[in-house]
Design a protein around this motif. Structure first.
Motif, PDB file in Angstrom:
ATOM      1  N   ILE A 186       0.816  -1.211   0.000  1.00  0.00           N
ATOM      2  CA  ILE A 186       0.000   0.000   0.000  1.00  0.00           C
ATOM      3  C   ILE A 186       0.851   1.263   0.000  1.00  0.00           C
ATOM      4  O   ILE A 186       0.469   2.286  -0.585  1.00  0.00           O
ATOM      5  CB  ILE A 186      -0.946  -0.002   1.222  1.00  0.00           C
ATOM      6  CG1 ILE A 186      -1.959  -1.151   1.103  1.00  0.00           C
ATOM      7  CG2 ILE A 186      -1.674   1.327   1.375  1.00  0.00           C
ATOM      8  CD1 ILE A 186      -2.855  -1.297   2.329  1.00  0.00           C
ATOM      9  N   LEU A 187       2.022   1.222   0.645  1.00  0.00           N
ATOM     10  CA  LEU A 187       2.814   2.436   0.858  1.00  0.00           C
ATOM     11  C   LEU A 187       3.041   3.248  -0.412  1.00  0.00           C
ATOM     12  O   LEU A 187       2.802   4.464  -0.417  1.00  0.00           O
ATOM     13  CB  LEU A 187       4.153   2.087   1.523  1.00  0.00           C
ATOM     14  CG  LEU A 187       4.074   1.490   2.933  1.00  0.00           C
ATOM     15  CD1 LEU A 187       5.476   1.276   3.501  1.00  0.00           C
ATOM     16  CD2 LEU A 187       3.244   2.369   3.863  1.00  0.00           C
ATOM     17  N   PRO A 188       3.494   2.654  -1.511  1.00  0.00           N
ATOM     18  CA  PRO A 188       3.729   3.483  -2.712  1.00  0.00           C
ATOM     19  C   PRO A 188       2.449   3.964  -3.378  1.00  0.00           C
ATOM     20  O   PRO A 188       2.499   4.819  -4.266  1.00  0.00           O
ATOM     21  CB  PRO A 188       4.503   2.540  -3.643  1.00  0.00           C
ATOM     22  CG  PRO A 188       4.124   1.169  -3.215  1.00  0.00           C
ATOM     23  CD  PRO A 188       3.921   1.252  -1.731  1.00  0.00           C
ATOM     24  N   LEU A 189       1.301   3.445  -2.953  1.00  0.00           N
ATOM     25  CA  LEU A 189       0.027   3.871  -3.528  1.00  0.00           C
ATOM     26  C   LEU A 189      -0.491   5.145  -2.878  1.00  0.00           C
ATOM     27  O   LEU A 189      -1.452   5.748  -3.364  1.00  0.00           O
ATOM     28  CB  LEU A 189      -1.026   2.765  -3.351  1.00  0.00           C
ATOM     29  CG  LEU A 189      -0.655   1.351  -3.800  1.00  0.00           C
ATOM     30  CD1 LEU A 189      -1.804   0.388  -3.499  1.00  0.00           C
ATOM     31  CD2 LEU A 189      -0.305   1.319  -5.273  1.00  0.00           C
ATOM     32  N   GLN A 190       0.111   5.553  -1.772  1.00  0.00           N
ATOM     33  CA  GLN A 190      -0.366   6.714  -1.039  1.00  0.00           C
ATOM     34  C   GLN A 190      -0.099   8.011  -1.802  1.00  0.00           C
ATOM     35  O   GLN A 190       0.856   8.132  -2.564  1.00  0.00           O
ATOM     36  CB  GLN A 190       0.306   6.783   0.331  1.00  0.00           C
ATOM     37  CG  GLN A 190      -0.031   5.618   1.247  1.00  0.00           C
ATOM     38  CD  GLN A 190       0.657   5.753   2.589  1.00  0.00           C
ATOM     39  OE1 GLN A 190       0.054   6.181   3.570  1.00  0.00           O
ATOM     40  NE2 GLN A 190       1.931   5.403   2.643  1.00  0.00           N
ATOM     41  N   TYR A 191      -0.934   8.996  -1.520  1.00  0.00           N
ATOM     42  CA  TYR A 191      -0.798  10.301  -2.176  1.00  0.00           C
ATOM     43  C   TYR A 191       0.587  10.895  -1.968  1.00  0.00           C
ATOM     44  O   TYR A 191       1.185  11.428  -2.909  1.00  0.00           O
ATOM     45  CB  TYR A 191      -1.866  11.258  -1.628  1.00  0.00           C
ATOM     46  CG  TYR A 191      -1.708  12.655  -2.155  1.00  0.00           C
ATOM     47  CD1 TYR A 191      -2.299  13.020  -3.360  1.00  0.00           C
ATOM     48  CD2 TYR A 191      -0.937  13.596  -1.479  1.00  0.00           C
ATOM     49  CE1 TYR A 191      -2.134  14.291  -3.877  1.00  0.00           C
ATOM     50  CE2 TYR A 191      -0.772  14.871  -1.986  1.00  0.00           C
ATOM     51  CZ  TYR A 191      -1.366  15.216  -3.179  1.00  0.00           C
ATOM     52  OH  TYR A 191      -1.188  16.469  -3.685  1.00  0.00           O
ATOM     53  N   LEU A 192       1.101  10.819  -0.758  1.00  0.00           N
ATOM     54  CA  LEU A 192       2.404  11.414  -0.454  1.00  0.00           C
ATOM     55  C   LEU A 192       3.506  10.841  -1.335  1.00  0.00           C
ATOM     56  O   LEU A 192       4.496  11.515  -1.620  1.00  0.00           O
ATOM     57  CB  LEU A 192       2.745  11.196   1.022  1.00  0.00           C
ATOM     58  CG  LEU A 192       4.034  11.858   1.520  1.00  0.00           C
ATOM     59  CD1 LEU A 192       3.913  13.375   1.472  1.00  0.00           C
ATOM     60  CD2 LEU A 192       4.363  11.402   2.936  1.00  0.00           C
ATOM     61  N   HIS A 193       3.322   9.602  -1.794  1.00  0.00           N
ATOM     62  CA  HIS A 193       4.328   8.941  -2.623  1.00  0.00           C
ATOM     63  C   HIS A 193       3.939   8.918  -4.095  1.00  0.00           C
ATOM     64  O   HIS A 193       4.484   8.118  -4.863  1.00  0.00           O
ATOM     65  CB  HIS A 193       4.564   7.518  -2.102  1.00  0.00           C
ATOM     66  CG  HIS A 193       5.015   7.465  -0.669  1.00  0.00           C
ATOM     67  ND1 HIS A 193       6.135   8.119  -0.211  1.00  0.00           N
ATOM     68  CD2 HIS A 193       4.478   6.861   0.416  1.00  0.00           C
ATOM     69  CE1 HIS A 193       6.282   7.911   1.081  1.00  0.00           C
ATOM     70  NE2 HIS A 193       5.275   7.155   1.493  1.00  0.00           N
ATOM     71  N   GLY A 194       2.988   9.757  -4.477  1.00  0.00           N
ATOM     72  CA  GLY A 194       2.621   9.867  -5.891  1.00  0.00           C
ATOM     73  C   GLY A 194       1.447   9.018  -6.308  1.00  0.00           C
ATOM     74  O   GLY A 194       1.141   8.941  -7.501  1.00  0.00           O
ATOM     75  N   GLY A 195       0.792   8.370  -5.368  1.00  0.00           N
ATOM     76  CA  GLY A 195      -0.345   7.522  -5.705  1.00  0.00           C
ATOM     77  C   GLY A 195      -1.675   8.213  -5.447  1.00  0.00           C
ATOM     78  O   GLY A 195      -1.727   9.367  -5.030  1.00  0.00           O
ATOM     79  N   PRO A 196      -2.775   7.496  -5.648  1.00  0.00           N
ATOM     80  CA  PRO A 196      -4.106   8.096  -5.524  1.00  0.00           C
ATOM     81  C   PRO A 196      -4.764   7.885  -4.167  1.00  0.00           C
ATOM     82  O   PRO A 196      -5.877   8.376  -3.948  1.00  0.00           O
ATOM     83  CB  PRO A 196      -4.894   7.343  -6.601  1.00  0.00           C
ATOM     84  CG  PRO A 196      -4.306   5.969  -6.561  1.00  0.00           C
ATOM     85  CD  PRO A 196      -2.830   6.155  -6.263  1.00  0.00           C
ATOM     86  N   VAL A 197      -4.132   7.144  -3.255  1.00  0.00           N
ATOM     87  CA  VAL A 197      -4.782   6.826  -1.978  1.00  0.00           C
ATOM     88  C   VAL A 197      -4.719   8.035  -1.056  1.00  0.00           C
ATOM     89  O   VAL A 197      -3.641   8.453  -0.621  1.00  0.00           O
ATOM     90  CB  VAL A 197      -4.124   5.603  -1.305  1.00  0.00           C
ATOM     91  CG1 VAL A 197      -4.727   5.374   0.081  1.00  0.00           C
ATOM     92  CG2 VAL A 197      -4.297   4.364  -2.174  1.00  0.00           C
ATOM     93  N   ILE A 198      -5.875   8.613  -0.760  1.00  0.00           N
ATOM     94  CA  ILE A 198      -5.934   9.824   0.061  1.00  0.00           C
ATOM     95  C   ILE A 198      -6.377   9.533   1.488  1.00  0.00           C
ATOM     96  O   ILE A 198      -6.288  10.411   2.352  1.00  0.00           O
ATOM     97  CB  ILE A 198      -6.872  10.881  -0.554  1.00  0.00           C
ATOM     98  CG1 ILE A 198      -8.265  10.296  -0.804  1.00  0.00           C
ATOM     99  CG2 ILE A 198      -6.273  11.457  -1.830  1.00  0.00           C
ATOM    100  CD1 ILE A 198      -9.304  11.317  -1.252  1.00  0.00           C
ATOM    101  N   ALA A 199      -6.875   8.338   1.756  1.00  0.00           N
ATOM    102  CA  ALA A 199      -7.323   8.004   3.105  1.00  0.00           C
ATOM    103  C   ALA A 199      -7.315   6.492   3.285  1.00  0.00           C
ATOM    104  O   ALA A 199      -7.467   5.731   2.318  1.00  0.00           O
ATOM    105  CB  ALA A 199      -8.721   8.562   3.369  1.00  0.00           C
ATOM    106  N   VAL A 200      -7.149   6.074   4.542  1.00  0.00           N
ATOM    107  CA  VAL A 200      -7.135   4.656   4.903  1.00  0.00           C
ATOM    108  C   VAL A 200      -8.019   4.477   6.129  1.00  0.00           C
ATOM    109  O   VAL A 200      -7.918   5.240   7.093  1.00  0.00           O
ATOM    110  CB  VAL A 200      -5.696   4.170   5.201  1.00  0.00           C
ATOM    111  CG1 VAL A 200      -5.709   2.714   5.674  1.00  0.00           C
ATOM    112  CG2 VAL A 200      -4.806   4.313   3.967  1.00  0.00           C
ATOM    113  N   GLN A 201      -8.873   3.485   6.077  1.00  0.00           N
ATOM    114  CA  GLN A 201      -9.782   3.240   7.203  1.00  0.00           C
ATOM    115  C   GLN A 201      -9.166   2.278   8.209  1.00  0.00           C
ATOM    116  O   GLN A 201      -8.513   1.298   7.833  1.00  0.00           O
ATOM    117  CB  GLN A 201     -11.109   2.669   6.705  1.00  0.00           C
ATOM    118  CG  GLN A 201     -12.130   2.463   7.824  1.00  0.00           C
ATOM    119  CD  GLN A 201     -13.464   2.020   7.310  1.00  0.00           C
ATOM    120  OE1 GLN A 201     -14.092   2.712   6.505  1.00  0.00           O
ATOM    121  NE2 GLN A 201     -13.938   0.864   7.764  1.00  0.00           N
TER     122      GLN A 201
END
Length: 639
Positions: A186-201
């Motif tokens: 999941i880590l590289p998918l996060q917004y901070l790393h250029g991905g689209p994941v903006i939130a995690v439940q």
């Protein structure tokens, strides 16, 4: 609060690379992108802010942002149709897709992970990114989602002392090992790393469970220390929302309607935070033998209009439900065990097979009116067709194929499927188990069965046992004969504290006239694709017209040179499962309400396709196809 919408293409934004894809700016309801925001010395993606009047709102790169989300579960949709469903989500006016992550499907055997084909989470999120959609991930570990054991792997039930969804040492150790594998994906998918994941439940609806006040903090820290830096959420229904919340995460609401008191309660809990509805239920799931659930398009339109009016972010559960392929369906206890049907149509915005609905067009019109932006063109509908009927001319009775199975387990006393010493000591997750032992007298058979059993003397059926019927009279016999008990897991309960006791099969207390039976031979019938492939190599027999008892039936579906979606109509069959080219389409049951099984066109080969039916009760005559699903009507009882 006034709602402002920016154009489809946002300015001043550099494209961000993500696994060789270019992230496009989301359409509909986007104010712009995020301004990094520091909380406890960590930079997170989605932020919040307050207007001068004190009302809170989300920001994305310093601009107001409304989350307009829809749930589409990658594991319920054929991979070949991911893009079609996501494009339809976007064309309706949504800017975010949300999905659960099912632990029980990704780690069916402990320590053995599967992220291939329909379970390729990273490919799914990458695809969403390439289309310009934001993503919210809901990794659990418990997810509910109406799937078996709420997404927890069945091998957790091997230890009777382990307490699910608590800080019990054995449970959190298993969670930690799972997160050690999952979170790096999941880590590289996060917004901070250029991905689209903006939130995690964090977890899911813990307020309805609430067995351990330390648990939610543990799961939150488990995510943070492994590198999750995006906005954290919890989600609960309005009655228990305070019990499932945790400091450092935004509490969000799950609801079936616009209940003013719930929003007041949520605002009082966190008056400096935006209001978000994590699940607004667009319909509901079905269970076997119960009426098909529906919800009017006008009601959906009215409620979503209110969300927009008040500036609430929201996620529709489900935008597209998809299918409980195989044995992934869960169950509920109400008061008896009721399995969730194969279709997860949910009466959602997009149908099980990806077709547009009245809800879709009403929402698209509503979103267009609210945003004032030109909408992208509608993707083409997925064509459906009718094929010639299938006549399963060949069969193999279940008891004739036991030698084709993996080596059976021999035990002094029976154990549940979860405790079978197979699959690297992970037991058996899904399917059926056949228990055999020799008896030399008749009498009153007592057994605790979960969920349903057919009982045989040699090959002759003598009755059934289930959660409501624990006793059966065995007729007088001469000499010693083989007692066979075929038990099916019809879906573990997916909600409530009862998940702790969802072991399937037989336990050690099987008796005749109160004398415990011993020396069992136990066959695992998990119906995996590898077994189906081996089965096709066997010598099949011509099927008699009216065979009774569990058996496999084989026929050929002829589709021509260009396969398309279709539905199998099994109205003249009773109860079982269907496999096409080795893929398990799921259960059929003549109690309804579901009468057809969805067959994705990409799963069909040109020309000939192998269809195998495992019918438990009595052979049907043929299998028809249709270009429309039948989910509404119930039908006759088992015969």
């Amino acid at each position: 609060m006034a709602v402002f919408f920016l154009p489809l293409v946002l300015t001043g934004l550099a494209p961000r690379p993500f696994k060789n894809a270019v992230f496009k700016s989301p359409a509909r309801f986007s104010w712009s992108h995020l301004s990094p925001f520091n909380l406890k010395n960590r930079t997170i993606g989605l932020s919040t802010a307050l207007q001068p009047n004190g009302k809170a709102y989300f920001t994305l790169e310093g601009h107001k942002f409304m989350i307009v989300g829809g749930s589409v579960h990658y594991f319920r949709v054929p991979r070949e149709y991911w893009k079609d469903r996501l494009l339809k989500l976007q064309a309706c006016g949504f800017n975010t897709v949300t999905t659960y992550i099912p632990w029980n499907l990704h780690e069916q055997e402990r320590g053995k992970f599967d992220f291939s084909e329909m379970l390729d989470l990273e490919a799914y999120v990458s695809l969403a990114a390439s289309l310009g959609l934001w993503v919210i991930l809901r990794p659990g570990p418990y997810i509910c989602a109406e799937i078996d054991l709420g997404g927890l792997p069945s091998w957790l039930l091997r230890d009777p002392e382990s307490k699910l969804r608590t800080t019990s040492k054995d449970f959190v150790q298993a969670v930690d090992e799972y997160f050690d594998h999952l979170i790096p994906r999941i880590l590289p998918l996060q917004y901070l790393h250029g991905g689209p994941v903006i939130a995690v439940q964090i977890e899911n609806e813990y307020g309805s469970f609430y067995m351990d006040p330390m648990y939610m903090d543990y799961i939150k820290e488990a995510l943070l220390k492994r590198g999750i830096v995006e906005f954290l959420l919890t989600s609960d229904n309005g009655k228990e929302i305070e019990f499932g919340s945790v400091k450092g995460a935004l509490a969000t609401l799950n609801t079936q309607s616009f209940v003013k008191d719930y929003f007041i309660k949520l605002h009082r809990m966190q008056n400096d935070k935006p209001i978000m509805i994590m699940e607004y239920w667009t319909g509901w799931y079905d269970t076997w033998g119960s009426p098909h659930n529906t919800k009017s398009a006008n009601e959906i339109q009215r409620t979503v209009s209110k969300f927009i009016k008040y500036g609430f972010s929201f996620n529709l559960y489900m935008f597209h439900g998809g299918t409980n392929f195989g044995f992934m369906n869960g169950a509920k206890q109400d008061p008896y065990h009721l399995g969730v049907v194969t279709s997860y149509d949910y009466d959602a915005v997009l149908s099980e097979a990806g077709d547009y609905t009245e809800k879709y067009f009403k929402l698209r019109k509503l979103f267009a009116s609210a945003s004032g932006d030109p909408q992208p063109p509608l993707p083409l509908t997925t064509p459906k067709t009718v094929y010639p009927f299938v006549g399963p001319s060949f069969f193999l009775p279940l008891f004739d194929i036991l030698s084709y199975l993996d080596k059976p387990v021999t035990l002094y006393t029976p154990v549940t499927m979860e405790n079978l010493p197979i699959n690297n000591d992970s037991g058996q997750a899904f399917g059926l188990v056949l228990y055999e032992t020799s008896i030399c007298s008749g009498g009153r058979l007592l057994a605790s069965v979960h969920d349903a059993a057919q009982v045989f003397l040699n090959n002759v059926s003598i009755g059934v046992l289930d959660a409501n019927t624990a006793a059966l009279n065995i007729p007088k016999i001469q000499g010693c004969q083989l007692l066979r008990i075929l038990v099916e897991n019809q879906g573990r309960i997916n909600f409530s504290w009862k998940i702790q006791s969802e072991r399937k099969g037989l336990n050690e207390f099987v008796s005749i006239n109160y004398i415990l039976l011993r020396n069992f031979t136990i066959y695992s019938l998990d119906m995996k694709r590898s077994f189906l492939k081996r089965l096709l190599l066997r010598n099949w027999k011509l099927a008699p017209p009216h065979y009774r008892g569990p058996a496999f039936y084989w026929g050929i579906l002829k589709v021509g040179s260009s396969p398309k979606d279709t539905f199998l109509d099994l109205r003249n069959w009773n109860y079982g499962f269907v496999f096409i080219n080795g893929r398990n389409l799921g259960r059929y049951h003549n109690t309804g309400p579901q009468r057809t099984l969805y067959v994705p066109g990409p799963w069909l080969h040109p020309d000939n396709n192998d269809v195998i039916v495992f019918e438990k009760i009595k052979k049907g005559f043929y299998i028809q196809t249709t270009n429309k699903p039948q989910l509404q009507k119930c039908c006759k009882e088992n015969s």
